[in-house]
Design a protein around this motif. Structure first.
Motif, short mmCIF file in Angstrom:
data_model
loop_
_atom_site.label_atom_id
_atom_site.label_comp_id
_atom_site.label_asym_id
_atom_site.label_seq_id
_atom_site.Cartn_x
_atom_site.Cartn_y
_atom_site.Cartn_z
N ILE A 1 -21.27 19.44 -3.08
CA ILE A 1 -22.20 18.33 -2.88
C ILE A 1 -21.47 17.10 -2.39
O ILE A 1 -20.32 16.84 -2.79
CB ILE A 1 -22.98 18.06 -4.20
CG1 ILE A 1 -24.23 17.22 -3.95
CG2 ILE A 1 -22.09 17.43 -5.27
CD1 ILE A 1 -25.24 17.30 -5.08
N LYS A 2 -22.10 16.37 -1.48
CA LYS A 2 -21.54 15.09 -1.05
C LYS A 2 -21.44 14.15 -2.26
O LYS A 2 -22.34 14.15 -3.09
CB LYS A 2 -22.44 14.45 0.02
CG LYS A 2 -22.54 15.21 1.32
CD LYS A 2 -23.52 14.55 2.29
CE LYS A 2 -24.95 14.66 1.84
NZ LYS A 2 -25.95 14.09 2.76
N PRO A 3 -20.36 13.38 -2.35
CA PRO A 3 -19.29 13.15 -1.37
C PRO A 3 -18.03 14.00 -1.58
O PRO A 3 -16.94 13.56 -1.18
CB PRO A 3 -18.99 11.67 -1.57
CG PRO A 3 -19.18 11.46 -3.05
CD PRO A 3 -20.34 12.37 -3.43
N ASP A 4 -18.12 15.17 -2.17
CA ASP A 4 -16.97 16.05 -2.32
C ASP A 4 -16.38 16.36 -0.93
O ASP A 4 -17.10 16.85 -0.06
CB ASP A 4 -17.41 17.34 -3.00
CG ASP A 4 -16.25 18.29 -3.31
OD1 ASP A 4 -15.19 18.17 -2.66
OD2 ASP A 4 -16.43 19.16 -4.17
N PRO A 5 -15.10 16.09 -0.70
CA PRO A 5 -14.52 16.38 0.61
C PRO A 5 -14.73 17.82 1.06
O PRO A 5 -14.82 18.09 2.27
CB PRO A 5 -13.03 16.07 0.42
CG PRO A 5 -13.00 15.05 -0.68
CD PRO A 5 -14.12 15.44 -1.61
N ALA A 6 -14.84 18.75 0.11
CA ALA A 6 -14.95 20.16 0.47
C ALA A 6 -16.20 20.44 1.30
O ALA A 6 -16.19 21.31 2.18
CB ALA A 6 -14.94 21.03 -0.78
N ILE A 7 -17.28 19.72 1.04
CA ILE A 7 -18.51 20.00 1.80
C ILE A 7 -18.40 19.46 3.23
O ILE A 7 -18.96 20.04 4.17
CB ILE A 7 -19.77 19.46 1.09
CG1 ILE A 7 -21.02 20.15 1.65
CG2 ILE A 7 -19.88 17.94 1.19
CD1 ILE A 7 -22.27 19.91 0.82
N TYR A 8 -17.62 18.40 3.42
CA TYR A 8 -17.39 17.91 4.78
C TYR A 8 -16.50 18.89 5.56
O TYR A 8 -16.73 19.12 6.75
CB TYR A 8 -16.73 16.53 4.73
CG TYR A 8 -17.60 15.47 4.11
CD1 TYR A 8 -18.47 14.70 4.89
CD2 TYR A 8 -17.57 15.23 2.74
CE1 TYR A 8 -19.27 13.72 4.32
CE2 TYR A 8 -18.38 14.26 2.16
CZ TYR A 8 -19.22 13.51 2.95
OH TYR A 8 -20.02 12.56 2.38
N HIS A 9 -15.52 19.47 4.87
CA HIS A 9 -14.69 20.48 5.52
C HIS A 9 -15.53 21.68 5.92
O HIS A 9 -15.35 22.25 7.01
CB HIS A 9 -13.56 20.91 4.59
CG HIS A 9 -12.56 19.84 4.29
ND1 HIS A 9 -12.04 19.02 5.27
CD2 HIS A 9 -11.98 19.46 3.13
CE1 HIS A 9 -11.18 18.16 4.72
NE2 HIS A 9 -11.13 18.41 3.42
N ALA A 10 -16.48 22.06 5.06
CA ALA A 10 -17.37 23.18 5.38
C ALA A 10 -18.23 22.85 6.59
O ALA A 10 -18.46 23.70 7.47
CB ALA A 10 -18.23 23.53 4.17
N SER A 11 -18.72 21.62 6.64
CA SER A 11 -19.55 21.20 7.77
C SER A 11 -18.74 21.20 9.07
O SER A 11 -19.20 21.71 10.10
CB SER A 11 -20.14 19.81 7.51
OG SER A 11 -20.93 19.38 8.60
N LEU A 12 -17.54 20.66 9.02
CA LEU A 12 -16.71 20.62 10.23
C LEU A 12 -16.36 22.03 10.70
O LEU A 12 -16.32 22.29 11.91
CB LEU A 12 -15.44 19.80 9.97
CG LEU A 12 -14.56 19.54 11.19
CD1 LEU A 12 -15.32 18.83 12.30
CD2 LEU A 12 -13.32 18.75 10.78
N SER A 13 -16.18 22.94 9.76
CA SER A 13 -15.92 24.34 10.13
C SER A 13 -17.10 24.92 10.88
O SER A 13 -16.93 25.67 11.86
CB SER A 13 -15.62 25.18 8.89
OG SER A 13 -14.40 24.78 8.30
N GLN A 14 -18.32 24.57 10.45
CA GLN A 14 -19.52 25.05 11.15
C GLN A 14 -19.62 24.43 12.54
O GLN A 14 -20.01 25.10 13.51
CB GLN A 14 -20.77 24.73 10.33
CG GLN A 14 -20.86 25.47 9.01
CD GLN A 14 -21.16 26.95 9.19
OE1 GLN A 14 -21.48 27.39 10.28
NE2 GLN A 14 -21.06 27.71 8.11
N VAL A 15 -19.30 23.15 12.65
CA VAL A 15 -19.30 22.50 13.97
C VAL A 15 -18.32 23.22 14.89
O VAL A 15 -18.62 23.48 16.07
CB VAL A 15 -18.95 21.01 13.84
CG1 VAL A 15 -18.81 20.37 15.22
CG2 VAL A 15 -20.01 20.27 13.01
N ARG A 16 -17.15 23.57 14.35
CA ARG A 16 -16.12 24.20 15.19
C ARG A 16 -16.48 25.62 15.59
O ARG A 16 -15.87 26.16 16.52
CB ARG A 16 -14.78 24.16 14.45
CG ARG A 16 -14.15 22.76 14.49
CD ARG A 16 -12.88 22.67 13.71
NE ARG A 16 -12.23 21.38 13.96
CZ ARG A 16 -11.39 20.78 13.11
NH1 ARG A 16 -11.10 21.37 11.94
NH2 ARG A 16 -10.86 19.62 13.40
#
Length: 207
Positions: free
Chosen positions: A141-156
């Motif tokens: 869950i935001k703002p856990d950095p792990a969820i942003y990393h997961a999102s960026l992985s999906q973007v990539r």
């Protein structure tokens, strides 16, 4: 600077969601209703479901604590669609404008895995997104950095060579934007659609 992808939060940016929409029908008195939402069916309690706890467990746990409020607690998820009043047209207009210029669009939302399918089924604009990261599905869950990393992985998966600095995240919660910026993303704290559109253009996004 080049922005190559835009990631949207949903509640408060694209969706008008609030427990007040339901509980105004159930608790007429303003003070009593606010007490109930501040004390029993709280935002922190709801966030636990956004983080992956089942609705059944959440409801059962709260009824055990407050049996005298059983009916009101049960209503929270039994009548949850009544909290999702509508889309926010000005926010959706930005989304549609970006889609028209073929900007890659992604979602990153704190949302229960059990209630999000209702939104998918009833709001066609969600089809504009190439991928949506739902906190309850990942149990992050935001703002856990792990969820942003997961999102960026999906973007990539769609843009393999994209850098974090080429992604802009739009969210109505300042702390969630601060977390994204700390990871190298661009961030826009969504206060109004007009200000968000202006900031996107300042970042070089033409739409």
């Amino acid at each position: 600077m080049t922005i190559r992808a835009v990631v949207f939060d949903f509640g408060g940016v694209l969706f008008d969601w609030s427990p007040q929409h339901l509980y105004r029908k159930l608790i007429a008195d303003d003070v009593e209703r606010q007490w109930f939402l501040d004390t029993i069916c709280t935002q922190d309690w709801n966030t636990e479901q956004d983080a992956g706890r089942s609705l059944a467990e959440a409801t059962r746990t709260l009824i055990t604590q407050y049996p005298e409020h059983k009916a009101l607690i049960q209503a929270y998820y039994e009548r949850w669609p009544e909290m999702l009043r509508a889309e926010l047209p000005e926010g959706v207009a930005i989304l549609e404008a970006l889609h028209q210029v073929e900007m890659p669009l992604f979602g990153l939302t704190n949302w229960s895995a059990e209630t999000f399918p209702y939104a998918r089924a009833n709001y066609p604009f969600l089809q504009r997104f190439r991928n949506i990261v739902v906190s309850g599905e990942l149990k992050l869950i935001k703002p856990d950095p792990a969820i942003y990393h997961a999102s960026l992985s999906q973007v990539r998966e769609h843009l393999p060579d994209i850098q974090a600095s080429e992604v802009v995240f739009i969210d109505d919660v300042a702390g969630n934007i601060e977390a994204a910026i700390a990871l190298g993303w661009q961030g826009i704290h969504h206060v109004s659609a007009e200000r968000t559109a202006t900031r996107l253009r300042e970042l070089g996004v033409a739409f």
